[in-house]
Design an enzyme around this catalytic site. Structure first.
Site, PDB file in Angstrom:
ATOM      1  N   GLY A 133       1.140  -1.288  -0.082  1.00  0.00           N
ATOM      2  CA  GLY A 133      -0.073  -0.092  -0.208  1.00  0.00           C
ATOM      3  C   GLY A 133       0.883   1.436  -0.024  1.00  0.00           C
ATOM      4  N   GLU A 135      14.333  -3.432  -3.766  1.00  0.00           N
ATOM      5  CA  GLU A 135      13.248  -3.799  -4.864  1.00  0.00           C
ATOM      6  C   GLU A 135      14.131  -3.589  -6.090  1.00  0.00           C
ATOM      7  OE1 GLU A 135       8.872  -2.353  -6.590  1.00  0.00           O
ATOM      8  OE2 GLU A 135      10.055  -1.192  -5.335  1.00  0.00           O
ATOM      9  N   SER A 175      10.074   4.164 -12.760  1.00  0.00           N
ATOM     10  CA  SER A 175       9.672   4.133 -13.844  1.00  0.00           C
ATOM     11  C   SER A 175      11.166   4.184 -14.396  1.00  0.00           C
ATOM     12  CB  SER A 175       8.875   5.184 -14.318  1.00  0.00           C
ATOM     13  OG  SER A 175       9.359   6.436 -14.202  1.00  0.00           O
ATOM     14  N   ASN A 176      11.195   3.733 -15.937  1.00  0.00           N
ATOM     15  CA  ASN A 176      12.530   3.916 -16.399  1.00  0.00           C
ATOM     16  C   ASN A 176      12.762   5.207 -16.723  1.00  0.00           C
ATOM     17  OD1 ASN A 176      12.502   1.237 -16.377  1.00  0.00           O
ATOM     18  ND2 ASN A 176      12.526   0.906 -18.647  1.00  0.00           N
ATOM     19  N   GLU A 177      12.032   6.295 -16.725  1.00  0.00           N
ATOM     20  CA  GLU A 177      12.367   7.777 -16.448  1.00  0.00           C
ATOM     21  C   GLU A 177      13.003   7.923 -15.340  1.00  0.00           C
ATOM     22  OE1 GLU A 177       9.574   6.485 -18.017  1.00  0.00           O
ATOM     23  OE2 GLU A 177      10.637   6.907 -19.950  1.00  0.00           O
ATOM     24  N   SER A 227       1.642   3.510  -3.468  1.00  0.00           N
ATOM     25  CA  SER A 227       1.065   4.479  -4.501  1.00  0.00           C
ATOM     26  C   SER A 227      -0.437   4.891  -4.131  1.00  0.00           C
ATOM     27  CB  SER A 227       0.970   3.830  -6.018  1.00  0.00           C
ATOM     28  OG  SER A 227       2.362   3.599  -6.151  1.00  0.00           O
TER      29      SER A 227
END
Lengths: 392, 379
Positions: A127, A244, A375-377, A129
């Site tokens: 829990g 992670e 994210s990849n960004e 995002s």
């Protein structure tokens, strides 16, 4: 410099290979090989088989069931598991909440949760995002207000993967709205059967039900479910997200899936001919194999050289390139299936091979890989800022 | 498994870096050196010889130092960092590698000893105008009464104009032979010219030119050639790694220091994300090239050619990506001959097209996919 594994590590690799190819129930590995979704019960049995052998949570402290393995051995464990078509231990338990509890929880909380977490007797959901807190996680708004010996939790979490199976959910909640946003966050464990907690499925583009919204309406949580100190949750979350990213490059499973795609291509041409004779298909596969090799070797460089505890700078490459290749192979599968990729709804009696029917849902589903876990960004931002020193 | 340099190797790297950093303190120095023939600096070559760098891969009884591919890699990478124009890979790794593998004991001692001392610079004349990357030459070798002559054209031959000794591949009965041709041999015409990266290449015309077989007369040396080329491909990979690392560092520094619209360029995410991708390309190439070196060091010899192809493919992709982006992220200054990065892109392009470019190696690898289930990097 040396290419070979040490005799100990080579023996370790053999041992892992033998375990994963013989000790995990056959039906589970077959479901993975058929590129079908595993049931909750299969995921539980798989992790419990590993836990019975003492290798479900090697990254935990030894006293809580961990293994004193080197980073290279942990990498080998993870690779051999994926190559054998074995689903890794549930990440929410093994890589996320478990290490946080082991590192920051009280003795009471450790005893209460860690053994059941390692054995997947408790299925954890994440829990973190919220609708307005994605990559900018610290702006989360779910509140926990202390009343006596309870917190009263209100708000909404989202993207809760497999939350429909969850027994408990580990959350980041705002316990102090008056300070800098990172400083007022706590790490709270919540029983998902609590009154006021509801789970609502989010249907995804591939038609699957994998993620959920979780609503908290005056959910009362004992303060004894707080991990560590109040308002220190952001530190614990950073620790968790750091874990992670370790082993986040799915090299072994992508290699296995590519090998399987190659096998499929052998008879996927017109009239059962081999698509491997098509120079463009052959070149695409050869390039993917070479890119995967480079990724695997980068992962090996990272683990072989991180014995001193500091992460190797190249580790940030792993998540980024790992998901790029994972997605590329799902895309290749759709191309190999050709028109049969449309037959997603075909059932009994269809002449379309089962493997072709799942290609598009897989392709669509794995668009998630470059979004979750930073994210990849975000990864590019980390590489530019932390490694290259380019700070806007 | 170990990807790190030991203390002696680190010392070698530091020594070579020190020497070359002094010789090529700026890209302007290199530019001056490459303006006049032979396109590199004889003094720097001599210093490399004195340091022992030129004899590293050769056996001690041949006048070398008995080091291995890791030491060669270290020197090649430092060459790449300053894009030193000295023909290290071409003369030592490739031409020297052929002599070490095919030469008689006498030929090895004579040629490799002088090569290690810096007094003889050989070149491998293999490529022909119509050969692309084919291994089979059209230059012919004929024998009469035990004497051999060669006829045909080799071009472009890197360093062929300045070479003190040419090693020429030629058709013999049953395969490809290797021959030594002296610079003053009859019927030999060498026409040297500049290459776009500041180097030199030559047209080497042979007209019934007397030659000495390298090794057993008339023997097929195809396997020797393929192995020497694989070694040179890997060494070129390291030279490229040095060049790519420098190009990325320079680009990064520029993004930090250059201001536009009143702010440093690194304020713009469109630019920093592209620099991040350059880093990803570099690290992936470094992993594959280092692995190929380890295959050469202690892997199965049968795996060498494929490993070299894999490294060359990865470096081709990375070199094009990093070279192109280094210029683009600099803007106009990156286009100028006065500034460094364009020369790095130039050199990376030259290396890419020597000994097989990325597409060539991808084609070769795509013909092997049926022979394995997965690619396992560990022996």
């Amino acid at each position: 410099m040396k290419l070979q594994l040490s005799p100990e590590d080579a023996a370790f690799r053999e041992e892992m290979h033998a375990f994963f190819t013989t000790q995990i129930p056959q039906d589970i590995r077959e479901t993975v090989a058929a590129r079908r979704e595993l049931s909750k019960e299969q995921i539980v049995r798989s992790m419990q088989a590993m836990n019975a052998a003492g290798i479900a949570v090697p990254n935990w402290p030894v006293e809580w069931g961990g293994k004193d393995w080197t980073p290279l051995q942990r990498h080998i464990w993870h690779e051999e598991m994926q190559l054998a078509g074995v689903v890794p231990p549930l990440a929410f338990n093994a890589s996320m909440v478990g290490p946080v509890i082991a590192a920051f929880g009280s003795q009471e909380i450790k005893e209460r949760f860690l053994p059941k977490t390692a054995n997947l007797d408790i299925w954890w959901a994440q829990g973190f995002s919220e609708p307005d807190a994605g990559s900018d996680l610290a702006s989360l708004r779910t509140t926990a207000v202390k009343e006596g010996d309870e917190y009263v939790v209100n708000g909404q979490k989202t993207w809760t993967t497999l939350g429909q199976h969850g027994d408990w959910i580990f959350t980041l909640v705002r316990t102090d709205p008056t300070v800098k946003k990172q400083a007022g966050i706590s790490f709270l464990l919540i029983d998902m059967t609590s009154p006021g907690l509801t789970v609502r499925p989010i249907e995804l583009i591939d038609g699957s039900h994998e993620v959920n919204e979780v609503f908290f309406d005056n959910v009362r949580v004992p303060v004894s479910n707080l991990v560590g100190e109040e308002n220190k949750g952001w530190d614990y979350a950073k620790f968790l997200l750091g874990n992670e990213r370790v082993g986040v490059a799915p090299v072994g499973s992508t290699k296995r899936t590519l090998a399987q795609a190659k096998e499929y291509a052998r008879t996927a041409g017109p009239g059962g001919t081999s698509l491997l004779e098509d120079p463009l298909v052959a070149a695409e596969i050869a390039e993917l194999e070479n890119d995967l090799l480079a990724l695997e070797l980068t992962a090996l460089r990272v683990v072989a050289n991180s014995a001193d505890g500091k992460p190797h700078p190249a580790s940030s490459v792993l998540k980024l390139q790992g998901t790029v290749l994972q997605q590329a192979v799902t895309e290749l599968w759709v191309d190999l299936a050709g028109p049969n990729a449309l037959a997603t709804g075909a059932g009994e009696g269809s002449d379309v091979p089962d493997l072709a029917r799942t290609t598009t849902p897989n392709y669509l589903n794995y668009r998630k890989a470059s979004i979750y876990g930073g994210s990849n960004e975000v990864q590019r931002q980390i590489i530019a800022g932390t490694i290259l020193g380019l700070r806007g | 498994m170990d990807f790190t340099l030991d203390s002696e190797q680190t010392a070698l790297r530091d020594a070579v870096r020190g020497l070359l950093g002094k010789a090529y303190d700026s890209s302007e120095t290199r530019r001056q050196v490459t303006k006049t023939d032979p396109g590199w600096d004889e003094k720097t070559w001599q210093r490399l010889a004195e340091m022992g760098a030129l004899g590293l891969p050769f056996a001690e009884e041949d006048g070398g130092f008995g080091a291995g591919p890791v030491e060669v890699a270290i020197v090649a990478e430092e060459i790449g960092r300053v894009i030193a124009p000295e023909p290290y890979v071409e003369a030592v790794v490739l031409a020297g590698g052929l002599v070490a593998a095919a030469g008689t004991a006498e030929q090895r001692a004579e040629i490799l000893g002088a090569l290690a001392e810096g007094t003889l610079v050989p070149a491998f004349a293999h490529t022909e105008p119509a050969s692309r990357y084919s291994e089979t030459p059209t230059v012919t070798a004929t024998t009469s009464g035990g004497a051999w002559t060669l006829t045909g054209v080799k071009e472009p031959v890197l360093g062929g104009g300045r070479a003190d000794l040419l090693i020429v591949s030629a058709l013999v009965e049953g395969g490809t032979g290797l021959f030594l041709v002296q610079p003053d041999a009859a019927g030999l015409t060498r026409t040297s010219y500049s290459t776009f990266d500041g180097g030199r290449a030559a047209r080497v015309a042979l007209d019934a030119t007397p030659a000495t077989p390298l090794g057993a007369p008339g023997a097929d040396q195809s396997a020797v050639i393929a192995t020497a080329i694989a070694g040179a491909q890997i060494a070129y990979g390291h030279e490229s790694l040095g060049a790519m690392a420098f190009a990325l560092e320079t680009t990064t520094e520029y993004l930090k220091s250059r201001k536009q619209f009143g702010v440093p360029l690194m304020t713009f995410q469109a630019l920093t994300f592209r620099a991040a991708d350059m880093y990803v390309s570099l690290e992936l190439a470094r992993s594959t090239v280092t692995w190929a070196t380890l295959v050469q060091l202690d892997g199965d010899p049968a795996d060498l050619h494929e490993a070299a192809s894999r490294a060359k493919l990865q470096v081709s992709k990375a070199g094009r990506h990093i070279g192109q982006e280094a210029i683009q992220l600099h803007g106009g200054i990156g286009m100028t001959a006065e500034y460094s990065v364009g020369h790095y892109t130039s050199r990376l392009t030259a290396i890419d097209h020597a000994l097989g470019d990325g597409r060539h190696h991808l084609t070769a690898l795509s013909r092997t996919i049926d022979g394995h289930t997965i690619v396992d990097p560990l022996p």
